[in-house]
Design a protein around this motif. Sequence first.
Motif, PDB file in Angstrom:
ATOM      1  N   VAL A   1      -6.222  -0.628  10.368  1.00  0.00           N
ATOM      2  CA  VAL A   1      -5.942   0.791  10.572  1.00  0.00           C
ATOM      3  C   VAL A   1      -6.613   1.198  11.884  1.00  0.00           C
ATOM      4  O   VAL A   1      -7.837   1.082  12.025  1.00  0.00           O
ATOM      5  N   LEU A   2      -5.793   1.647  12.849  1.00  0.00           N
ATOM      6  CA  LEU A   2      -6.290   1.891  14.192  1.00  0.00           C
ATOM      7  C   LEU A   2      -5.900   3.286  14.689  1.00  0.00           C
ATOM      8  O   LEU A   2      -4.744   3.516  15.056  1.00  0.00           O
ATOM      9  N   PRO A   3      -6.845   4.239  14.700  1.00  0.00           N
ATOM     10  CA  PRO A   3      -6.544   5.516  15.353  1.00  0.00           C
ATOM     11  C   PRO A   3      -6.326   5.264  16.848  1.00  0.00           C
ATOM     12  O   PRO A   3      -7.036   4.425  17.431  1.00  0.00           O
ATOM     13  N   LEU A   4      -5.347   5.954  17.449  1.00  0.00           N
ATOM     14  CA  LEU A   4      -5.050   5.713  18.856  1.00  0.00           C
ATOM     15  C   LEU A   4      -6.290   5.885  19.732  1.00  0.00           C
ATOM     16  O   LEU A   4      -6.518   5.147  20.681  1.00  0.00           O
TER      17      LEU A   4
ATOM     18  N   TYR B   1      -0.393  -6.984  10.081  1.00  0.00           N
ATOM     19  CA  TYR B   1       0.121  -5.659  10.467  1.00  0.00           C
ATOM     20  C   TYR B   1      -0.995  -4.733  10.952  1.00  0.00           C
ATOM     21  O   TYR B   1      -2.064  -4.683  10.347  1.00  0.00           O
ATOM     22  N   CYS B   2      -0.702  -4.024  12.054  1.00  0.00           N
ATOM     23  CA  CYS B   2      -1.590  -2.963  12.523  1.00  0.00           C
ATOM     24  C   CYS B   2      -0.888  -1.634  12.289  1.00  0.00           C
ATOM     25  O   CYS B   2       0.310  -1.493  12.563  1.00  0.00           O
ATOM     26  N   VAL B   3      -1.638  -0.672  11.795  1.00  0.00           N
ATOM     27  CA  VAL B   3      -1.108   0.668  11.554  1.00  0.00           C
ATOM     28  C   VAL B   3      -1.818   1.607  12.519  1.00  0.00           C
ATOM     29  O   VAL B   3      -3.046   1.730  12.471  1.00  0.00           O
ATOM     30  N   THR B   4      -1.053   2.230  13.428  1.00  0.00           N
ATOM     31  CA  THR B   4      -1.666   3.092  14.436  1.00  0.00           C
ATOM     32  C   THR B   4      -1.372   4.561  14.139  1.00  0.00           C
ATOM     33  O   THR B   4      -0.229   4.933  13.865  1.00  0.00           O
ATOM     34  N   ILE B   5      -2.449   5.330  14.203  1.00  0.00           N
ATOM     35  CA  ILE B   5      -2.341   6.774  13.950  1.00  0.00           C
ATOM     36  C   ILE B   5      -2.444   7.468  15.302  1.00  0.00           C
ATOM     37  O   ILE B   5      -3.406   7.244  16.047  1.00  0.00           O
TER      38      ILE B   5
ATOM     39  N   VAL C   1      -5.452   7.523   5.819  1.00  0.00           N
ATOM     40  CA  VAL C   1      -4.555   6.356   5.783  1.00  0.00           C
ATOM     41  C   VAL C   1      -5.314   5.137   5.245  1.00  0.00           C
ATOM     42  O   VAL C   1      -4.814   4.392   4.394  1.00  0.00           O
ATOM     43  N   LEU C   2      -6.556   4.984   5.714  1.00  0.00           N
ATOM     44  CA  LEU C   2      -7.368   3.856   5.232  1.00  0.00           C
ATOM     45  C   LEU C   2      -7.543   3.944   3.710  1.00  0.00           C
ATOM     46  O   LEU C   2      -7.353   2.946   2.993  1.00  0.00           O
ATOM     47  N   GLY C   3      -7.852   5.149   3.230  1.00  0.00           N
ATOM     48  CA  GLY C   3      -8.043   5.353   1.781  1.00  0.00           C
ATOM     49  C   GLY C   3      -6.771   5.079   0.990  1.00  0.00           C
ATOM     50  O   GLY C   3      -6.819   4.599  -0.146  1.00  0.00           O
TER      51      GLY C   3
ATOM     52  N   ALA D   1       3.702  10.420   9.948  1.00  0.00           N
ATOM     53  CA  ALA D   1       4.212   9.043  10.047  1.00  0.00           C
ATOM     54  C   ALA D   1       3.275   8.246  10.960  1.00  0.00           C
ATOM     55  O   ALA D   1       2.511   8.824  11.735  1.00  0.00           O
ATOM     56  N   VAL D   2       3.303   6.926  10.822  1.00  0.00           N
ATOM     57  CA  VAL D   2       2.429   6.057  11.617  1.00  0.00           C
ATOM     58  C   VAL D   2       3.266   4.945  12.250  1.00  0.00           C
ATOM     59  O   VAL D   2       4.392   4.686  11.819  1.00  0.00           O
ATOM     60  N   THR D   3       2.687   4.266  13.252  1.00  0.00           N
ATOM     61  CA  THR D   3       3.375   3.141  13.873  1.00  0.00           C
ATOM     62  C   THR D   3       2.857   1.858  13.255  1.00  0.00           C
ATOM     63  O   THR D   3       1.646   1.635  13.216  1.00  0.00           O
ATOM     64  N   VAL D   4       3.772   1.015  12.769  1.00  0.00           N
ATOM     65  CA  VAL D   4       3.363  -0.268  12.205  1.00  0.00           C
ATOM     66  C   VAL D   4       3.776  -1.364  13.176  1.00  0.00           C
ATOM     67  O   VAL D   4       4.943  -1.463  13.559  1.00  0.00           O
ATOM     68  N   ARG D   5       2.796  -2.175  13.588  1.00  0.00           N
ATOM     69  CA  ARG D   5       3.062  -3.251  14.556  1.00  0.00           C
ATOM     70  C   ARG D   5       2.973  -4.594  13.861  1.00  0.00           C
ATOM     71  O   ARG D   5       2.019  -4.875  13.134  1.00  0.00           O
ATOM     72  N   ASP D   6       3.989  -5.427  14.112  1.00  0.00           N
ATOM     73  CA  ASP D   6       4.063  -6.751  13.512  1.00  0.00           C
ATOM     74  C   ASP D   6       3.322  -7.758  14.418  1.00  0.00           C
ATOM     75  O   ASP D   6       3.594  -7.830  15.615  1.00  0.00           O
TER      76      ASP D   6
END
Length: 456
Positions: free
Chosen positions: A362-365, A410-414, A378-380, A423-428
Amino acid sequence: MPDAADAPAANDPELFDKVVNLCKRRGFVFPSAEIYGGFRSTYDYGPLGVLLLRNVKESWWRSMVQLRHDVVGLDAAILSPPAIWAASGHLASFTDPLVDCRNCNERFRFDKLKDHHVCPNCGARDSFTGARQFNLMFKTHAGPVENEGAVAYLRPETAQGMFVNFKNVLETSRKRPPFGIAQIGKSFRNEITPQNFVFRTREFEQMEMEYFVPPDEAERWYEYWCQERFQWYVDLGIPKDKLRLRAHDAEELSHYSSGTSDVEFLFPWGWDELEGIANRGDYDLTAHSTHSGERLDYFDPATGERYIPHVVEPAAGATRTAMAFLMAAYDEEEVAREGQGKGERRVVLRFHPRIAPYKVAVLPLSKNERLVPVSREVLGLLQPHFMCDYDETQAIGRRYRRQDELGTPYCVTIDFDTLDDRAVTVRDRDSMDQERIPLDDLVRYLEGKLTSSEAS
Ligand code: ATP
Protein backbone atom coordinates in the motif's frame (compact mmCIF):
# COMPACT_ATOMS: atom_id res chain seq x y z
CA MET A 1 1.59 -14.33 -14.76
CA PRO A 2 4.81 -14.53 -16.82
CA ASP A 3 6.64 -17.66 -16.03
CA ALA A 4 10.04 -17.53 -14.30
CA ALA A 5 11.35 -19.64 -17.21
CA ASP A 6 12.64 -16.42 -18.73
CA ALA A 7 14.90 -15.82 -15.74
CA PRO A 8 18.59 -16.39 -16.41
CA ALA A 9 18.89 -18.89 -13.49
CA ALA A 10 21.66 -21.40 -13.97
CA ASN A 11 23.02 -19.76 -17.12
CA ASP A 12 23.99 -16.71 -15.11
CA PRO A 13 27.28 -17.39 -13.30
CA GLU A 14 26.69 -14.36 -11.08
CA LEU A 15 23.20 -15.41 -10.03
CA PHE A 16 24.36 -16.91 -6.75
CA ASP A 17 26.08 -13.69 -5.60
CA LYS A 18 23.20 -11.55 -6.80
CA VAL A 19 20.67 -13.53 -4.79
CA VAL A 20 22.86 -13.64 -1.68
CA ASN A 21 23.37 -9.86 -1.89
CA LEU A 22 19.68 -9.21 -2.41
CA CYS A 23 18.88 -11.40 0.59
CA LYS A 24 21.08 -9.24 2.84
CA ARG A 25 20.14 -5.90 1.28
CA ARG A 26 16.38 -6.45 1.40
CA GLY A 27 16.13 -8.34 4.69
CA PHE A 28 15.58 -11.94 3.59
CA VAL A 29 18.57 -13.60 5.24
CA PHE A 30 21.27 -12.23 7.55
CA PRO A 31 24.45 -13.98 8.68
CA SER A 32 23.79 -15.07 12.24
CA ALA A 33 25.41 -13.20 15.17
CA GLU A 34 26.80 -10.67 12.71
CA ILE A 35 27.61 -8.00 15.32
CA TYR A 36 29.97 -10.56 16.92
CA GLY A 37 31.67 -11.35 13.64
CA GLY A 38 29.15 -14.02 12.59
CA PHE A 39 28.85 -17.67 13.52
CA ARG A 40 30.03 -19.94 10.76
CA SER A 41 27.30 -21.05 8.36
CA THR A 42 24.33 -20.10 10.49
CA TYR A 43 21.73 -17.68 9.24
CA ASP A 44 18.85 -15.62 10.57
CA TYR A 45 15.73 -15.07 8.49
CA GLY A 46 14.83 -11.37 8.42
CA PRO A 47 11.42 -9.71 7.97
CA LEU A 48 11.17 -10.84 4.34
CA GLY A 49 12.81 -14.23 4.79
CA VAL A 50 10.52 -15.27 7.60
CA LEU A 51 7.50 -14.57 5.38
CA LEU A 52 9.04 -16.46 2.46
CA LEU A 53 9.89 -19.45 4.62
CA ARG A 54 6.42 -19.49 6.20
CA ASN A 55 4.85 -19.42 2.74
CA VAL A 56 6.99 -22.37 1.60
CA LYS A 57 6.00 -24.36 4.69
CA GLU A 58 2.34 -23.33 4.50
CA SER A 59 2.17 -24.30 0.81
CA TRP A 60 3.63 -27.70 1.66
CA TRP A 61 1.23 -28.18 4.58
CA ARG A 62 -1.73 -27.11 2.45
CA SER A 63 -0.88 -29.61 -0.25
CA MET A 64 0.20 -32.47 2.05
CA VAL A 65 -2.31 -32.13 4.89
CA GLN A 66 -5.11 -29.61 4.33
CA LEU A 67 -6.17 -30.74 0.87
CA ARG A 68 -6.05 -34.46 1.72
CA HIS A 69 -8.15 -36.76 3.83
CA ASP A 70 -5.41 -39.36 4.37
CA VAL A 71 -2.60 -37.35 6.01
CA VAL A 72 -2.47 -35.94 9.55
CA GLY A 73 0.08 -33.65 11.17
CA LEU A 74 2.55 -33.99 14.02
CA ASP A 75 5.00 -31.77 15.89
CA ALA A 76 7.45 -34.00 17.76
CA ALA A 77 10.23 -33.05 20.18
CA ILE A 78 13.64 -32.00 18.87
CA LEU A 79 15.50 -33.28 21.95
CA SER A 80 15.48 -37.03 21.84
CA PRO A 81 16.89 -40.03 23.73
CA PRO A 82 19.70 -42.21 22.33
CA ALA A 83 17.28 -45.17 22.11
CA ILE A 84 15.53 -43.64 19.09
CA TRP A 85 18.81 -43.17 17.23
CA ALA A 86 20.14 -46.58 18.19
CA ALA A 87 17.00 -48.16 16.68
CA SER A 88 16.99 -46.00 13.55
CA GLY A 89 20.64 -46.79 12.83
CA HIS A 90 21.78 -43.16 13.11
CA LEU A 91 24.09 -43.79 16.08
CA ALA A 92 25.96 -46.46 14.19
CA SER A 93 25.92 -45.12 10.68
CA PHE A 94 24.73 -41.54 10.25
CA THR A 95 28.25 -40.62 9.30
CA ASP A 96 30.14 -38.86 6.55
CA PRO A 97 33.74 -39.66 5.58
CA LEU A 98 36.03 -36.94 6.92
CA VAL A 99 39.55 -36.25 5.56
CA ASP A 100 42.15 -33.67 6.54
CA CYS A 101 44.61 -32.04 4.19
CA ARG A 102 48.07 -32.57 5.72
CA ASN A 103 49.30 -29.44 3.97
CA CYS A 104 46.73 -26.78 5.01
CA ASN A 105 44.86 -28.67 7.78
CA GLU A 106 41.44 -27.96 6.20
CA ARG A 107 38.80 -30.69 6.60
CA PHE A 108 36.58 -32.02 3.85
CA ARG A 109 33.78 -34.46 3.26
CA PHE A 110 35.58 -36.99 1.08
CA ASP A 111 32.55 -38.12 -0.95
CA LYS A 112 31.78 -34.52 -2.00
CA LEU A 113 35.31 -33.72 -3.24
CA LYS A 114 35.44 -33.09 -6.99
CA ASP A 115 38.93 -34.60 -7.20
CA HIS A 116 39.94 -37.16 -4.57
CA HIS A 117 43.63 -36.32 -5.08
CA VAL A 118 43.70 -32.51 -5.04
CA CYS A 119 42.94 -30.28 -2.03
CA PRO A 120 40.39 -27.63 -3.14
CA ASN A 121 41.77 -25.20 -0.56
CA CYS A 122 45.54 -25.21 -1.14
CA GLY A 123 45.88 -27.28 -4.33
CA ALA A 124 48.24 -29.84 -2.72
CA ARG A 125 48.26 -33.26 -4.40
CA ASP A 126 47.60 -36.49 -2.50
CA SER A 127 47.80 -34.66 0.82
CA PHE A 128 44.64 -36.19 2.34
CA THR A 129 44.66 -38.36 5.44
CA GLY A 130 42.68 -41.60 5.34
CA ALA A 131 38.91 -41.09 5.71
CA ARG A 132 37.42 -41.33 9.23
CA GLN A 133 33.69 -41.80 9.73
CA PHE A 134 32.29 -38.71 11.47
CA ASN A 135 28.85 -38.91 13.12
CA LEU A 136 26.72 -35.93 12.15
CA MET A 137 24.45 -35.88 15.19
CA PHE A 138 24.66 -33.06 17.75
CA LYS A 139 25.08 -34.58 21.17
CA THR A 140 24.09 -32.77 24.36
CA HIS A 141 23.04 -33.48 27.95
CA ALA A 142 19.53 -33.14 29.33
CA GLY A 143 19.55 -31.83 32.90
CA PRO A 144 22.37 -30.62 35.14
CA VAL A 145 24.53 -33.75 35.18
CA GLU A 146 26.77 -34.37 32.20
CA ASN A 147 27.05 -38.13 32.44
CA GLU A 148 26.25 -40.91 29.96
CA GLY A 149 22.76 -41.39 31.37
CA ALA A 150 21.89 -37.78 30.52
CA VAL A 151 22.94 -37.93 26.87
CA ALA A 152 20.38 -36.54 24.42
CA TYR A 153 20.54 -35.74 20.72
CA LEU A 154 19.15 -32.93 18.62
CA ARG A 155 17.20 -34.75 15.94
CA PRO A 156 19.03 -34.96 12.58
CA GLU A 157 15.71 -35.51 10.76
CA THR A 158 12.04 -35.17 11.64
CA ALA A 159 11.09 -38.62 10.29
CA GLN A 160 11.73 -40.64 13.44
CA GLY A 161 9.06 -38.61 15.27
CA MET A 162 6.49 -40.13 12.92
CA PHE A 163 7.72 -43.70 13.40
CA VAL A 164 7.81 -43.57 17.18
CA ASN A 165 4.30 -42.04 17.19
CA PHE A 166 2.89 -44.49 14.63
CA LYS A 167 0.90 -46.37 17.26
CA ASN A 168 -0.36 -43.20 18.98
CA VAL A 169 -1.60 -41.76 15.71
CA LEU A 170 -3.11 -45.04 14.52
CA GLU A 171 -5.06 -45.38 17.77
CA THR A 172 -6.29 -41.78 17.96
CA SER A 173 -6.82 -40.57 14.40
CA ARG A 174 -9.14 -43.23 12.95
CA LYS A 175 -6.80 -43.51 9.96
CA ARG A 176 -5.80 -46.82 8.42
CA PRO A 177 -3.24 -47.65 5.75
CA PRO A 178 -2.76 -46.08 3.33
CA PHE A 179 -2.33 -42.97 5.49
CA GLY A 180 0.42 -40.49 6.26
CA ILE A 181 1.88 -38.44 9.11
CA ALA A 182 3.44 -35.11 8.16
CA GLN A 183 5.76 -32.85 10.08
CA ILE A 184 7.61 -29.59 9.53
CA GLY A 185 10.42 -28.62 11.86
CA LYS A 186 14.04 -27.96 12.61
CA SER A 187 16.72 -30.59 12.22
CA PHE A 188 20.39 -30.43 13.07
CA ARG A 189 23.40 -32.03 11.41
CA ASN A 190 26.98 -31.32 12.25
CA GLU A 191 27.86 -31.01 8.56
CA ILE A 192 31.60 -31.20 7.86
CA THR A 193 31.37 -28.63 5.10
CA PRO A 194 28.28 -26.44 5.29
CA GLN A 195 28.14 -24.52 2.03
CA ASN A 196 26.32 -22.57 -0.63
CA PHE A 197 24.54 -20.11 1.65
CA VAL A 198 21.41 -21.76 3.15
CA PHE A 199 21.67 -24.81 0.88
CA ARG A 200 23.64 -26.83 3.43
CA THR A 201 23.66 -25.61 7.01
CA ARG A 202 23.98 -27.27 10.41
CA GLU A 203 20.56 -26.07 11.54
CA PHE A 204 17.80 -26.25 8.94
CA GLU A 205 14.11 -26.98 8.48
CA GLN A 206 12.59 -30.07 6.96
CA MET A 207 9.15 -30.96 5.62
CA GLU A 208 8.71 -34.72 5.82
CA MET A 209 5.83 -37.13 5.46
CA GLU A 210 5.75 -40.86 6.22
CA TYR A 211 3.08 -42.65 4.22
CA PHE A 212 2.16 -46.06 5.66
CA VAL A 213 0.81 -48.54 3.10
CA PRO A 214 -0.06 -52.23 2.73
CA PRO A 215 3.18 -53.94 1.54
CA ASP A 216 1.82 -54.89 -1.87
CA GLU A 217 0.85 -51.26 -2.60
CA ALA A 218 4.26 -49.72 -1.81
CA GLU A 219 5.57 -49.54 -5.37
CA ARG A 220 2.41 -47.85 -6.64
CA TRP A 221 2.49 -45.24 -3.87
CA TYR A 222 6.19 -44.62 -4.43
CA GLU A 223 5.49 -43.77 -8.08
CA TYR A 224 2.50 -41.64 -7.02
CA TRP A 225 4.50 -39.58 -4.52
CA CYS A 226 7.37 -39.03 -6.96
CA GLN A 227 4.96 -37.44 -9.45
CA GLU A 228 2.97 -35.58 -6.80
CA ARG A 229 6.03 -34.00 -5.22
CA PHE A 230 7.60 -33.02 -8.55
CA GLN A 231 4.35 -31.31 -9.54
CA TRP A 232 4.25 -29.31 -6.30
CA TYR A 233 7.36 -27.35 -7.33
CA VAL A 234 5.99 -26.85 -10.85
CA ASP A 235 2.63 -25.60 -9.56
CA LEU A 236 4.44 -23.04 -7.42
CA GLY A 237 6.19 -21.55 -10.42
CA ILE A 238 9.55 -23.30 -10.69
CA PRO A 239 10.11 -23.77 -14.44
CA LYS A 240 10.10 -27.43 -15.49
CA ASP A 241 13.45 -27.11 -17.26
CA LYS A 242 15.08 -26.24 -13.93
CA LEU A 243 13.66 -29.32 -12.21
CA ARG A 244 14.27 -33.01 -12.67
CA LEU A 245 13.38 -36.24 -10.94
CA ARG A 246 16.48 -38.44 -10.69
CA ALA A 247 16.27 -42.08 -9.61
CA HIS A 248 19.18 -43.33 -7.45
CA ASP A 249 21.21 -46.11 -8.99
CA ALA A 250 21.85 -49.33 -7.08
CA GLU A 251 25.12 -48.05 -5.57
CA GLU A 252 23.53 -44.91 -4.17
CA LEU A 253 20.50 -46.64 -2.62
CA SER A 254 20.34 -47.03 1.17
CA HIS A 255 20.40 -50.69 2.18
CA TYR A 256 16.74 -50.61 3.29
CA SER A 257 15.40 -48.73 0.26
CA SER A 258 13.98 -50.46 -2.78
CA GLY A 259 13.74 -47.17 -4.63
CA THR A 260 14.70 -43.52 -4.08
CA SER A 261 14.30 -40.55 -6.39
CA ASP A 262 15.47 -37.00 -5.79
CA VAL A 263 13.71 -33.89 -6.97
CA GLU A 264 16.64 -31.78 -8.14
CA PHE A 265 16.86 -28.10 -9.02
CA LEU A 266 19.33 -26.53 -11.40
CA PHE A 267 21.27 -24.33 -8.96
CA PRO A 268 23.99 -21.98 -10.26
CA TRP A 269 26.56 -24.69 -9.41
CA GLY A 270 24.58 -27.46 -11.15
CA TRP A 271 21.83 -29.96 -10.35
CA ASP A 272 21.35 -30.55 -6.64
CA GLU A 273 18.80 -32.13 -4.32
CA LEU A 274 15.69 -30.41 -2.96
CA GLU A 275 13.86 -33.51 -1.81
CA GLY A 276 14.21 -37.27 -1.67
CA ILE A 277 11.31 -39.69 -2.12
CA ALA A 278 12.14 -43.14 -0.76
CA ASN A 279 10.42 -46.51 -0.68
CA ARG A 280 11.66 -47.60 2.76
CA GLY A 281 9.89 -50.94 3.14
CA ASP A 282 9.14 -52.00 6.73
CA TYR A 283 12.66 -51.10 7.90
CA ASP A 284 11.72 -48.29 10.31
CA LEU A 285 8.68 -49.78 12.02
CA THR A 286 10.42 -53.16 12.35
CA ALA A 287 13.52 -51.55 13.88
CA HIS A 288 11.51 -49.55 16.43
CA SER A 289 9.33 -52.53 17.22
CA THR A 290 12.39 -54.72 17.87
CA HIS A 291 14.15 -52.12 20.02
CA SER A 292 11.14 -50.90 22.00
CA GLY A 293 9.29 -54.19 22.36
CA GLU A 294 6.07 -52.45 21.20
CA ARG A 295 3.98 -53.97 18.47
CA LEU A 296 4.04 -51.51 15.55
CA ASP A 297 1.79 -53.25 13.07
CA TYR A 298 -1.71 -52.95 11.73
CA PHE A 299 -4.59 -55.41 12.01
CA ASP A 300 -6.94 -55.14 9.06
CA PRO A 301 -10.41 -56.14 10.31
CA ALA A 302 -11.66 -56.50 6.72
CA THR A 303 -9.18 -59.26 5.80
CA GLY A 304 -8.22 -60.50 9.28
CA GLU A 305 -4.60 -59.88 8.29
CA ARG A 306 -1.90 -58.39 10.52
CA TYR A 307 1.05 -56.69 8.83
CA ILE A 308 3.81 -54.14 9.32
CA PRO A 309 3.03 -51.30 6.91
CA HIS A 310 5.63 -50.29 4.36
CA VAL A 311 6.65 -46.65 4.25
CA VAL A 312 6.99 -44.21 1.36
CA GLU A 313 8.72 -41.03 2.48
CA PRO A 314 8.86 -37.68 0.67
CA ALA A 315 11.51 -35.69 2.62
CA ALA A 316 12.11 -32.07 1.61
CA GLY A 317 14.14 -29.19 3.01
CA ALA A 318 12.18 -25.99 3.69
CA THR A 319 15.19 -23.69 3.89
CA ARG A 320 16.82 -25.26 0.84
CA THR A 321 13.57 -25.01 -1.09
CA ALA A 322 13.14 -21.35 -0.11
CA MET A 323 16.55 -20.75 -1.67
CA ALA A 324 15.50 -22.53 -4.87
CA PHE A 325 12.38 -20.34 -5.07
CA LEU A 326 14.59 -17.26 -4.75
CA MET A 327 16.97 -18.47 -7.47
CA ALA A 328 14.12 -19.39 -9.83
CA ALA A 329 12.27 -16.12 -9.24
CA TYR A 330 15.23 -13.78 -9.78
CA ASP A 331 15.04 -11.79 -13.00
CA GLU A 332 16.52 -8.61 -14.41
CA GLU A 333 15.10 -6.65 -17.30
CA GLU A 334 15.43 -3.37 -19.16
CA VAL A 335 12.26 -1.28 -18.76
CA ALA A 336 11.09 2.23 -19.54
CA ARG A 337 11.24 4.31 -16.38
CA GLU A 338 7.66 4.45 -15.21
CA GLY A 339 6.19 7.84 -16.01
CA GLN A 340 9.34 9.11 -17.78
CA GLY A 341 10.02 6.85 -20.76
CA LYS A 342 13.79 6.62 -20.04
CA GLY A 343 15.32 3.15 -19.96
CA GLU A 344 16.45 1.55 -16.69
CA ARG A 345 17.23 -1.91 -15.37
CA ARG A 346 14.93 -3.47 -12.84
CA VAL A 347 15.43 -6.49 -10.64
CA VAL A 348 12.24 -8.42 -10.05
CA LEU A 349 11.52 -11.57 -8.06
CA ARG A 350 8.79 -13.31 -10.04
CA PHE A 351 7.48 -15.36 -7.13
CA HIS A 352 4.26 -17.30 -7.43
CA PRO A 353 1.70 -15.29 -5.35
CA ARG A 354 1.52 -18.06 -2.75
CA ILE A 355 5.28 -17.84 -2.18
CA ALA A 356 5.63 -14.02 -2.37
CA PRO A 357 6.39 -12.59 1.11
CA TYR A 358 4.02 -9.63 0.71
CA LYS A 359 1.00 -10.02 -1.53
CA VAL A 360 0.18 -6.31 -1.67
CA ALA A 361 2.03 -3.05 -0.97
CA VAL A 362 0.00 0.00 0.00
CA LEU A 363 1.72 3.14 -1.26
CA PRO A 364 0.41 6.69 -0.77
CA LEU A 365 1.61 8.79 -3.72
CA SER A 366 3.34 11.11 -1.27
CA LYS A 367 3.57 11.74 2.45
CA ASN A 368 1.03 14.56 2.11
CA GLU A 369 -1.10 14.63 5.22
CA ARG A 370 -4.33 14.60 3.19
CA LEU A 371 -3.38 11.17 1.79
CA VAL A 372 -2.40 9.51 5.05
CA PRO A 373 -5.89 8.85 6.53
CA VAL A 374 -7.29 7.25 3.37
CA SER A 375 -4.05 5.25 2.88
CA ARG A 376 -4.33 3.88 6.40
CA GLU A 377 -7.97 3.08 5.67
CA VAL A 378 -6.93 1.10 2.56
CA LEU A 379 -4.29 -0.74 4.58
CA GLY A 380 -6.91 -1.62 7.23
CA LEU A 381 -9.22 -2.86 4.49
CA LEU A 382 -6.59 -5.19 3.01
CA GLN A 383 -4.72 -6.46 6.08
CA PRO A 384 -7.32 -9.03 7.21
CA HIS A 385 -7.06 -10.64 3.76
CA PHE A 386 -3.44 -10.30 2.65
CA MET A 387 0.04 -9.87 4.08
CA CYS A 388 0.66 -6.20 3.25
CA ASP A 389 3.60 -3.81 3.26
CA TYR A 390 3.07 -0.10 3.80
CA ASP A 391 5.59 2.44 2.55
CA GLU A 392 5.23 6.20 2.25
CA THR A 393 8.81 7.40 1.85
CA GLN A 394 10.75 8.14 -1.41
CA ALA A 395 9.52 8.77 -4.94
CA ILE A 396 6.84 6.36 -6.13
CA GLY A 397 9.07 4.92 -8.91
CA ARG A 398 11.72 3.88 -6.38
CA ARG A 399 9.09 2.33 -4.16
CA TYR A 400 7.81 0.28 -7.10
CA ARG A 401 11.37 -0.93 -7.75
CA ARG A 402 11.74 -1.91 -4.10
CA GLN A 403 8.52 -3.92 -4.21
CA ASP A 404 9.69 -5.58 -7.46
CA GLU A 405 12.83 -6.71 -5.63
CA LEU A 406 10.74 -8.10 -2.80
CA GLY A 407 8.55 -9.94 -5.30
CA THR A 408 5.30 -8.22 -4.23
CA PRO A 409 2.69 -9.11 -6.89
CA TYR A 410 0.54 -5.96 -6.52
CA CYS A 411 1.09 -2.35 -5.49
CA VAL A 412 -1.90 -0.23 -4.55
CA THR A 413 -1.30 3.51 -4.95
CA ILE A 414 -3.42 6.14 -3.27
CA ASP A 415 -3.37 9.57 -4.96
CA PHE A 416 -5.29 12.85 -4.68
CA ASP A 417 -8.03 11.55 -7.01
CA THR A 418 -8.70 8.83 -4.43
CA LEU A 419 -10.07 11.52 -2.12
CA ASP A 420 -12.77 12.28 -4.70
CA ASP A 421 -13.42 9.03 -6.58
CA ARG A 422 -12.74 6.46 -3.79
CA ALA A 423 -10.61 4.46 -6.24
CA VAL A 424 -6.94 3.41 -6.25
CA THR A 425 -4.35 2.42 -8.86
CA VAL A 426 -3.33 -1.23 -8.82
CA ARG A 427 0.02 -2.02 -10.45
CA ASP A 428 0.94 -5.52 -11.59
CA ARG A 429 4.52 -6.56 -10.73
CA ASP A 430 5.18 -8.52 -13.91
CA SER A 431 3.46 -6.49 -16.64
CA MET A 432 3.72 -3.18 -14.73
CA ASP A 433 0.22 -2.46 -16.11
CA GLN A 434 -1.91 -0.20 -13.97
CA GLU A 435 -5.64 -0.32 -13.42
CA ARG A 436 -7.99 1.96 -11.53
CA ILE A 437 -10.12 -0.01 -9.07
CA PRO A 438 -12.90 1.31 -6.77
CA LEU A 439 -12.15 0.74 -3.07
CA ASP A 440 -15.39 -1.21 -2.72
CA ASP A 441 -14.15 -3.81 -5.24
CA LEU A 442 -10.50 -3.88 -4.17
CA VAL A 443 -10.46 -6.98 -1.94
CA ARG A 444 -12.42 -9.07 -4.46
CA TYR A 445 -10.27 -7.82 -7.34
CA LEU A 446 -6.98 -8.69 -5.59
CA GLU A 447 -8.30 -12.04 -4.37
CA GLY A 448 -9.22 -12.93 -7.96
CA LYS A 449 -5.82 -11.87 -9.27
CA LEU A 450 -3.81 -13.62 -6.55
CA THR A 451 -5.60 -16.93 -6.95
CA SER A 452 -5.96 -16.94 -10.76
CA SER A 453 -2.75 -18.98 -11.16
CA GLU A 454 -3.80 -21.64 -8.63
CA ALA A 455 -3.99 -25.23 -9.78
CA SER A 456 -6.12 -26.09 -6.75
P1 ATP B 1 22.57 -34.44 1.32
O1 ATP B 1 22.90 -35.61 0.46
O2 ATP B 1 22.44 -33.13 0.56
O3 ATP B 1 23.40 -34.31 2.56
P2 ATP B 1 20.45 -36.04 2.34
O4 ATP B 1 20.14 -36.88 1.14
O5 ATP B 1 21.23 -36.58 3.46
O6 ATP B 1 21.07 -34.65 1.85
P3 ATP B 1 17.89 -36.23 3.55
O7 ATP B 1 18.36 -36.89 4.76
O8 ATP B 1 17.16 -37.04 2.50
O9 ATP B 1 19.08 -35.44 2.87
O10 ATP B 1 17.02 -34.97 3.97
C1 ATP B 1 15.88 -34.54 3.26
C2 ATP B 1 16.02 -33.11 2.82
O11 ATP B 1 16.42 -32.26 3.90
C3 ATP B 1 17.08 -32.87 1.74
O12 ATP B 1 16.58 -33.17 0.46
C4 ATP B 1 17.37 -31.40 1.91
O13 ATP B 1 16.40 -30.61 1.22
C5 ATP B 1 17.20 -31.19 3.39
N1 ATP B 1 18.52 -31.15 4.04
C6 ATP B 1 19.28 -32.20 4.42
N2 ATP B 1 20.43 -31.80 4.99
C7 ATP B 1 20.40 -30.43 4.95
C8 ATP B 1 21.30 -29.40 5.38
N3 ATP B 1 22.45 -29.69 6.00
N4 ATP B 1 20.95 -28.11 5.18
C9 ATP B 1 19.77 -27.79 4.57
N5 ATP B 1 18.88 -28.71 4.16
C10 ATP B 1 19.18 -30.01 4.34
